[in-house]
Structure formats: C-alpha cells, structure tokens
Design an enzyme around this catalytic site. Structure first.
Site, PDB file in Angstrom:
ATOM      1  N   SER A  93     -46.584 -42.204 -59.111  1.00 49.37           N
ATOM      2  CA  SER A  93     -45.773 -41.404 -58.509  1.00 49.37           C
ATOM      3  C   SER A  93     -43.972 -40.731 -60.062  1.00 49.37           C
ATOM      4  O   SER A  93     -45.345 -40.029 -61.459  1.00 49.37           O
ATOM      5  CB  SER A  93     -45.002 -41.433 -57.577  1.00 49.37           C
ATOM      6  OG  SER A  93     -43.629 -40.834 -57.362  1.00 49.37           O
ATOM      7  N   ASP A 194     -48.535 -36.296 -48.400  1.00 49.46           N
ATOM      8  CA  ASP A 194     -47.615 -36.824 -49.209  1.00 49.46           C
ATOM      9  C   ASP A 194     -46.367 -36.999 -48.540  1.00 49.46           C
ATOM     10  O   ASP A 194     -45.857 -35.352 -48.406  1.00 49.46           O
ATOM     11  CB  ASP A 194     -47.684 -37.027 -50.490  1.00 49.46           C
ATOM     12  CG  ASP A 194     -47.300 -37.608 -51.483  1.00 49.46           C
ATOM     13  OD1 ASP A 194     -45.755 -38.003 -50.944  1.00 49.46           O
ATOM     14  OD2 ASP A 194     -47.983 -37.843 -52.358  1.00 49.46           O
ATOM     15  N   HIS A 224     -47.452 -41.287 -49.609  1.00 58.04           N
ATOM     16  CA  HIS A 224     -47.224 -41.208 -50.855  1.00 58.04           C
ATOM     17  C   HIS A 224     -47.811 -42.557 -51.593  1.00 58.04           C
ATOM     18  O   HIS A 224     -48.759 -42.668 -52.901  1.00 58.04           O
ATOM     19  CB  HIS A 224     -45.790 -41.021 -51.389  1.00 58.04           C
ATOM     20  CG  HIS A 224     -46.169 -41.248 -52.559  1.00 58.04           C
ATOM     21  ND1 HIS A 224     -46.379 -40.277 -53.389  1.00 58.04           N
ATOM     22  CD2 HIS A 224     -44.807 -41.409 -53.020  1.00 58.04           C
ATOM     23  CE1 HIS A 224     -45.503 -40.024 -54.545  1.00 58.04           C
ATOM     24  NE2 HIS A 224     -44.824 -41.492 -54.756  1.00 58.04           N
TER      25      HIS A 224
END
Length: 259
Positions: A93, A194, A224
């Site tokens: 991320s 996600d 995610h």
C-alpha cells in the site's frame, strides 16, 4: 508512547542480498512480519522498520508526515547498502509508494522493486476537502484489516488522523511525477478485490514507470492486506523468485549471495 506488542520493527542479518520492507499507512511491521521472516529463513538480510507515528496510538501520527516516513525508509536503505551487495525494496500500500520513490531516487543502488497493492492516490470527494477538513476534524474511521482470511487481523489504527492523510495525499501526488524515474525490474502484485486501494492505482503505476522488466500478478483470493491473507505464501514465493532471478543463488542452502 510504548510500541504496541507485535508492532515492533524487525531486522535480520543474513547474506549479501538485502531487502527493505515498508509497511502501510496507519499500519505496522506486523502486516509484513511473515514476509520478512520468510525471506530471512532463506538467507536474505531483512529490514522492516516501524514508520514514525505508527505502532503506538493514532494521536501520535498526527505529529508526523510523509517526510518523516520517507526519511525512515531512506535511512534503512542506506544502512542496507553498507552491508549488502544487492538491495531490493518492497512494500504494501503506502509502503509500496515509499519503495517506488526509493527506487526513483536511488537508481542503481536498488536492484529491484516489489509492491503489493501500491497506493497512487487518495480517492473520494473527501480527499479534496482534506486541506480544510484537517483543521476542523481530527480523525476519520480507520481502514485496517481489509482481509478475506477469516480470523486474520492487521495491527493498525482504528482512526485515520486527517493531518497525516493530507500529507499522504501530498506525497502521492509528488511520487506520481517521479514514477518515470523508476527503471528497475518491477514485480507488482495486486488483489482482485481491494476495498482500500482500487485497481486503477496499480494500473497508473504500471503506466508511469520506465521499467522494462515488469511482471504483474493478480491475487484472486485476497483483499487489501494480502500479505496476511490467502495469497500470502504466493507473495512470498514470487518475491523470493524475483530476487533470486536478479541476484542468483539467493536462498540456496540457507545463504544469500550474488552470483
């Protein structure tokens, strides 16, 4: 404030090939600890730092911003370079976004990049309100534990400090302009579902980098935080194979060495 149990940084002195792992926004090293331990077990030197303002309480994060987070991973990269012949950068991320800037700015000092669901933009109408809203509202609901695997939990804040979210937005806009400077081999793994970072972010990264050696892997069974999800083992194996291809003999007989 003391660091939350499980959120501690992780380091392992292995062979001549090193990897720097960067965790995500409001998260902690816990989300990448299995990845770090997997690579350590295969002989790599591993660094998984705790980003400033993370791993304690969300109020502490209000006092930090992207320059603090990036400076931490930049220091770790320089430290790894002092003791390793080859160094890779990786992240989840926002951690993926940090890894990409390290690659853009450090050039040949980075042998390759591995990113999982990399962030490229703060999405939603609320993003445009952040410059003002951060002065009126301290925090918003958290984004932690987007995981399909039953029982798996991410150790992350349950609130998002808006000052930090505004800083993240500033950072991602800066990074987008620097992505063409990324020329290293790139392995990008993204989840088919996600709920935090949309597929458009990965597509944007792939369209902007200048890397010629690029591989995209779609993770069909994870959300995610894929590093703690059903596809975690695949991430670890794909990443190890990637480093092994670019730095031969990685993981052989418990050692890591460049060929």
């Amino acid at each position: 404030m003391p660091v939350l149990p499980g959120a501690e940084p992780y380091r392992h002195d292995g062979g001549e090939v090193g990897i720097l792992l960067c965790h995500g926004f409001t998260g902690s090293p816990q989300s990448l600890r299995p990845w770090a331990e997997h690579h350590a077990a295969h002989g790599l030197t591993v660094s998984l730092p705790l980003l400033p303002g993370h791993g304690t309480r969300w109020e502490d994060m209000r006092l930090t911003g992207w320059r603090d987070w990036y400076a931490e991973v930049d220091r770790e990269l320089r430290s790894l370079r002092e003791r390793c012949a080859r160094v890779f950068v990786a992240g989840l991320s926002m951690g993926g976004a940090l890894a990409l800037r390290l690659a853009a700015r450090h050039g040949d000092a980075v042998a390759g990049v591995v990113v999982v669901n990399p962030a490229n933009k703060v999405h939603g109408a609320s993003a445009y309100a952040l410059p003002v809203a951060r002065h009126l509202v301290r925090s918003a609901p958290g984004i932690a534990s987007d995981i399909a695997l039953e029982g798996a939990q991410e150790l992350a804040y349950d609130r998002v400090p808006l000052h930090a979210a505004h800083s993240l937005r500033t950072y991602l806009r800066l990074l987008d302009g620097e992505l063409p400077q990324v020329t290293q081999p790139l392995l990008l793994l993204r989840s088919a579902q996600d709920h935090v970072v949309p597929p458009a972010d990965s597509a944007r990264v792939l369209s902007r980098v200048s890397s010629r050696d690029v591989r995209e892997v779609v993770l069909e069974h994870s959300y995610h935080v894929a590093t703690l999800d059903h596809d975690a083992d695949r991430i670890f194996e794909e990443s190890l194979a990637f480093t092994g291809r670019l730095a031969p003999r990685v993981g052989k007989e418990g050692t890591a060495a460049v060929g």
